[in-house]
Design a protein around this motif. Sequence first.
Motif, short mmCIF file in Angstrom:
data_model
loop_
_atom_site.label_atom_id
_atom_site.label_comp_id
_atom_site.label_asym_id
_atom_site.label_seq_id
_atom_site.Cartn_x
_atom_site.Cartn_y
_atom_site.Cartn_z
N PRO A 1 0.83 -1.21 0.00
CA PRO A 1 0.00 0.00 0.00
C PRO A 1 0.86 1.25 0.00
CG PRO A 1 0.14 -0.89 2.21
CD PRO A 1 0.91 -1.84 1.32
N VAL B 1 3.91 0.85 -6.61
CA VAL B 1 2.92 -0.18 -6.96
C VAL B 1 3.15 -0.68 -8.37
CG1 VAL B 1 0.47 -0.53 -7.43
CG2 VAL B 1 1.19 0.54 -5.28
N LEU C 1 -2.76 -6.25 -2.33
CA LEU C 1 -3.29 -5.24 -1.43
C LEU C 1 -2.57 -3.92 -1.67
CD1 LEU C 1 -4.13 -5.64 2.32
CD2 LEU C 1 -2.78 -3.70 1.56
N VAL C 2 -3.36 -2.88 -1.99
CA VAL C 2 -2.77 -1.57 -2.31
C VAL C 2 -3.53 -0.47 -1.58
CG1 VAL C 2 -1.95 -2.27 -4.59
CG2 VAL C 2 -4.24 -1.28 -4.36
N ASP C 3 -2.99 0.73 -1.67
CA ASP C 3 -3.60 1.93 -1.12
C ASP C 3 -4.66 2.46 -2.10
OD1 ASP C 3 -3.84 4.79 -0.38
OD2 ASP C 3 -2.23 4.31 1.00
N GLU C 4 -5.59 3.26 -1.57
CA GLU C 4 -6.62 3.87 -2.43
C GLU C 4 -6.00 4.68 -3.57
OE1 GLU C 4 -10.13 5.17 0.60
OE2 GLU C 4 -8.10 5.81 1.10
N SER D 1 -3.39 4.27 -5.27
CA SER D 1 -2.74 3.50 -6.33
C SER D 1 -3.65 2.47 -7.00
CB SER D 1 -1.50 2.78 -5.77
OG SER D 1 -0.65 3.70 -5.12
N ALA D 2 -4.81 2.24 -6.43
CA ALA D 2 -5.66 1.14 -6.91
C ALA D 2 -6.01 1.28 -8.39
CB ALA D 2 -6.94 1.08 -6.07
N ARG E 1 -6.11 -1.74 -11.39
CA ARG E 1 -7.47 -2.29 -11.40
C ARG E 1 -7.72 -3.16 -12.63
NH1 ARG E 1 -11.30 -1.15 -8.08
NH2 ARG E 1 -10.38 0.82 -7.37
N LEU F 1 -8.19 -7.80 -6.02
CA LEU F 1 -7.55 -6.58 -5.56
C LEU F 1 -8.18 -6.14 -4.25
CD1 LEU F 1 -5.47 -4.34 -6.38
CD2 LEU F 1 -7.41 -3.09 -7.36
N HIS F 2 -7.35 -5.92 -3.23
CA HIS F 2 -7.81 -5.45 -1.93
C HIS F 2 -7.32 -4.02 -1.75
CE1 HIS F 2 -8.83 -9.59 -0.69
NE2 HIS F 2 -7.74 -9.92 -1.39
N VAL F 3 -8.24 -3.10 -1.54
CA VAL F 3 -7.90 -1.68 -1.42
C VAL F 3 -7.97 -1.27 0.05
CG1 VAL F 3 -8.42 0.67 -2.15
CG2 VAL F 3 -8.80 -1.25 -3.73
#
Length: 699
Positions: free
Chosen positions: A9, A15, A35-38, A40-41, A45, A53-55
């Motif tokens: 994240p 990322v 799992l990434v930060d909002e 970078s999502a 995507r 993908l887990h945000v």
Amino acid sequence: MAKILVMLPNNPGDVLMATPALRSLKADGHTVHFLVDEESALLVRHNANIDCLHVLPRRKLKEKLSEENFRHGILGLKEFLAPLFHERFDKVVNLFQGDSTAYLASLLDCSDTVGGRYTRKGKLELVGDMTALLYAIPFARRQVPAHACDLYTLMCGTRPDGKGVELSLPNEAYAFAEQLLSERSFSRDRLVVFHPCAAHRKKEWPAAAAVDFLKRLEQAGYDVILTGSAKEQARVEKLRNEAGSQRSVNLCGTASFLESAAVMNAAVAVVSGDTVAMHMAAAVGGRAIALFAPTSPLETGPYAAGSVVFVSSCLCFGDYAGPCSFDKYCTQHIGPDQVLACLQGGKEKPLSGIRRLDAQFDPTTGLMDYQTDGYSAYASSGRAFLRFLTGTPASGHSLSADEDITLERFSRLLSDNSQSLNMMKRLQASGKEITDWLKTNRDVERRLNLCTGPGALLAAFLRLKNNAIGSEAFQDLVEAMLDNVRNLSMAVEAVRGLSLPVAAPAVKPKVALLTSPENSAGKALDYQGLLILPFSGSLPGIFSQAESLPVEYLFFLSDKALPAPGCLNEMVRILSMYPDFSAVCVKGLNLDDIVIQAGWERGADRRYSARLAGKGRFDSEVSRYAFIPAAPLEGFLVRKRAFISVMQIGPITSGPEAAGDFCEKLMMHAGPILYCPEAEVYLISLNDRKAQIGSFSIS
């Protein structure tokens, strides 16, 4: 195959640098969760290699975890974690070097975890050799063994595939780019994207250079689109106005990440500093031409074959945040004409202090390699160490003479370390006193941590491995440390054995070491052609014979100073690169790695005092180069010509004020004095040295 969670994240550029690892995992048949930060999502995507993908809503969770809303934060964290616990991952790979994912890794409690995680007792544990290597790089940035993309891939337990970062774009983004080019009548074969700004000013060109480059582009007939964030829109518009640009397009704030990437995909080249735009250009198949100074392209450069990097020598290297300590732009020496010549496919004019690196993948290992004049820019020792850790095939790397000397010394120190640990283990088992051996082992570890060059990377690697040992029981702790030392000893010997014959030593400037006859420091410096002369503290006495000395530099070293191996090499390197400086001084440490002085500073009463005294060895302030008004002659390298010219002006004050008086005249008549954080000495008396550390000075 396995279900694997990869966590990063971090900012969008980092990322994107994880995408080769995701691709390799998918090619191996694994199910990939990311799992990434909002922030970078959006960039991943549409990535086909990600099954789920887990945000992480990091900002919202931080707000909820504030003191007044702590209970809400815990509920929000549990809500986010619930589906992750439900997945029951076979493997968790934490690529992020922050607390958040280290805690998350410990909560997930997967038996196969790689990266940082916290133990039940709250200790940060670094799992895996690649993790320790990644964390060691900040302590030895000039010794980067591989690009971050390659280290990420190896941490995931797979192999680099010799392909670049990737960014999948939706059709809407391509349509945006096509419409923009059509409306402006821009031609793809003449389109250049210029990204002039960066989050940190040290990473970008000064405004004058950016204006000059924009002018040159348009004069050469290129269509130019300028990209950036909404908050950079005004700065970029100012650049356009100052360049008198009528045709260029300011896209800042009017295009999304993905739309900007589609425009880059249509361009013949994207010119940028070390920014997310550079990574985006590499990811969509554009040709990235990158400008680097305070950061290392070997670590975070454009990860795509055919990319080009211009690297400027920079005293802010490794410290890209905040203003330049020297009130300069770190990239200012990279010429707009150089970059334009590269873009046009011609041969750019070489400039002093600037290196051109060409990106290509090693066909044998799949690792990214940056070449300069046909040679790899990566240190041979670091590359060979990575090969040993991963079992990757050997490719031709020739150790330099300095690397070989450092590794030989490092190997001897590891042997001493092993001996002291073995003695501690045996004595403890028999119930005997081990105090003396504990002290001996601390002294050996101190010598290891003072090593420079490849030794700095290996020492940091060992230190991190030892710090991450989980057991606190003495015997278990010593046994684990012994294992780490044995494994590293094998690696060092393998590095020296795997490499090609040692390259011929470079010819170095001659140096005279001026120190007490009792000080055996010259043996520790390992500097070829070192002329050692007795120095009683009298500058006039040295002046009388300086003219006849066949040297370029004079190195004053007090009888209290115990220099780190490589200390003099680093000081000579700096003065050779920067002819405007008259002298450099060392970082003086006590035996607890606390700074005694980092040069002198002058107070309102015009008296000199030790600068940064009491700071830790790796404190951020201590690690920065800086101009200083004066320095004690405890570790002071000065150009012989500068020394003679100052002494010819008139007499120097005798006694305690002599060094200050000399430095004042030196700055006034010969040039500034520089504090060099990578040149370290321990400052202890000769008696203390003999009593506390025996033959510590003989490495």
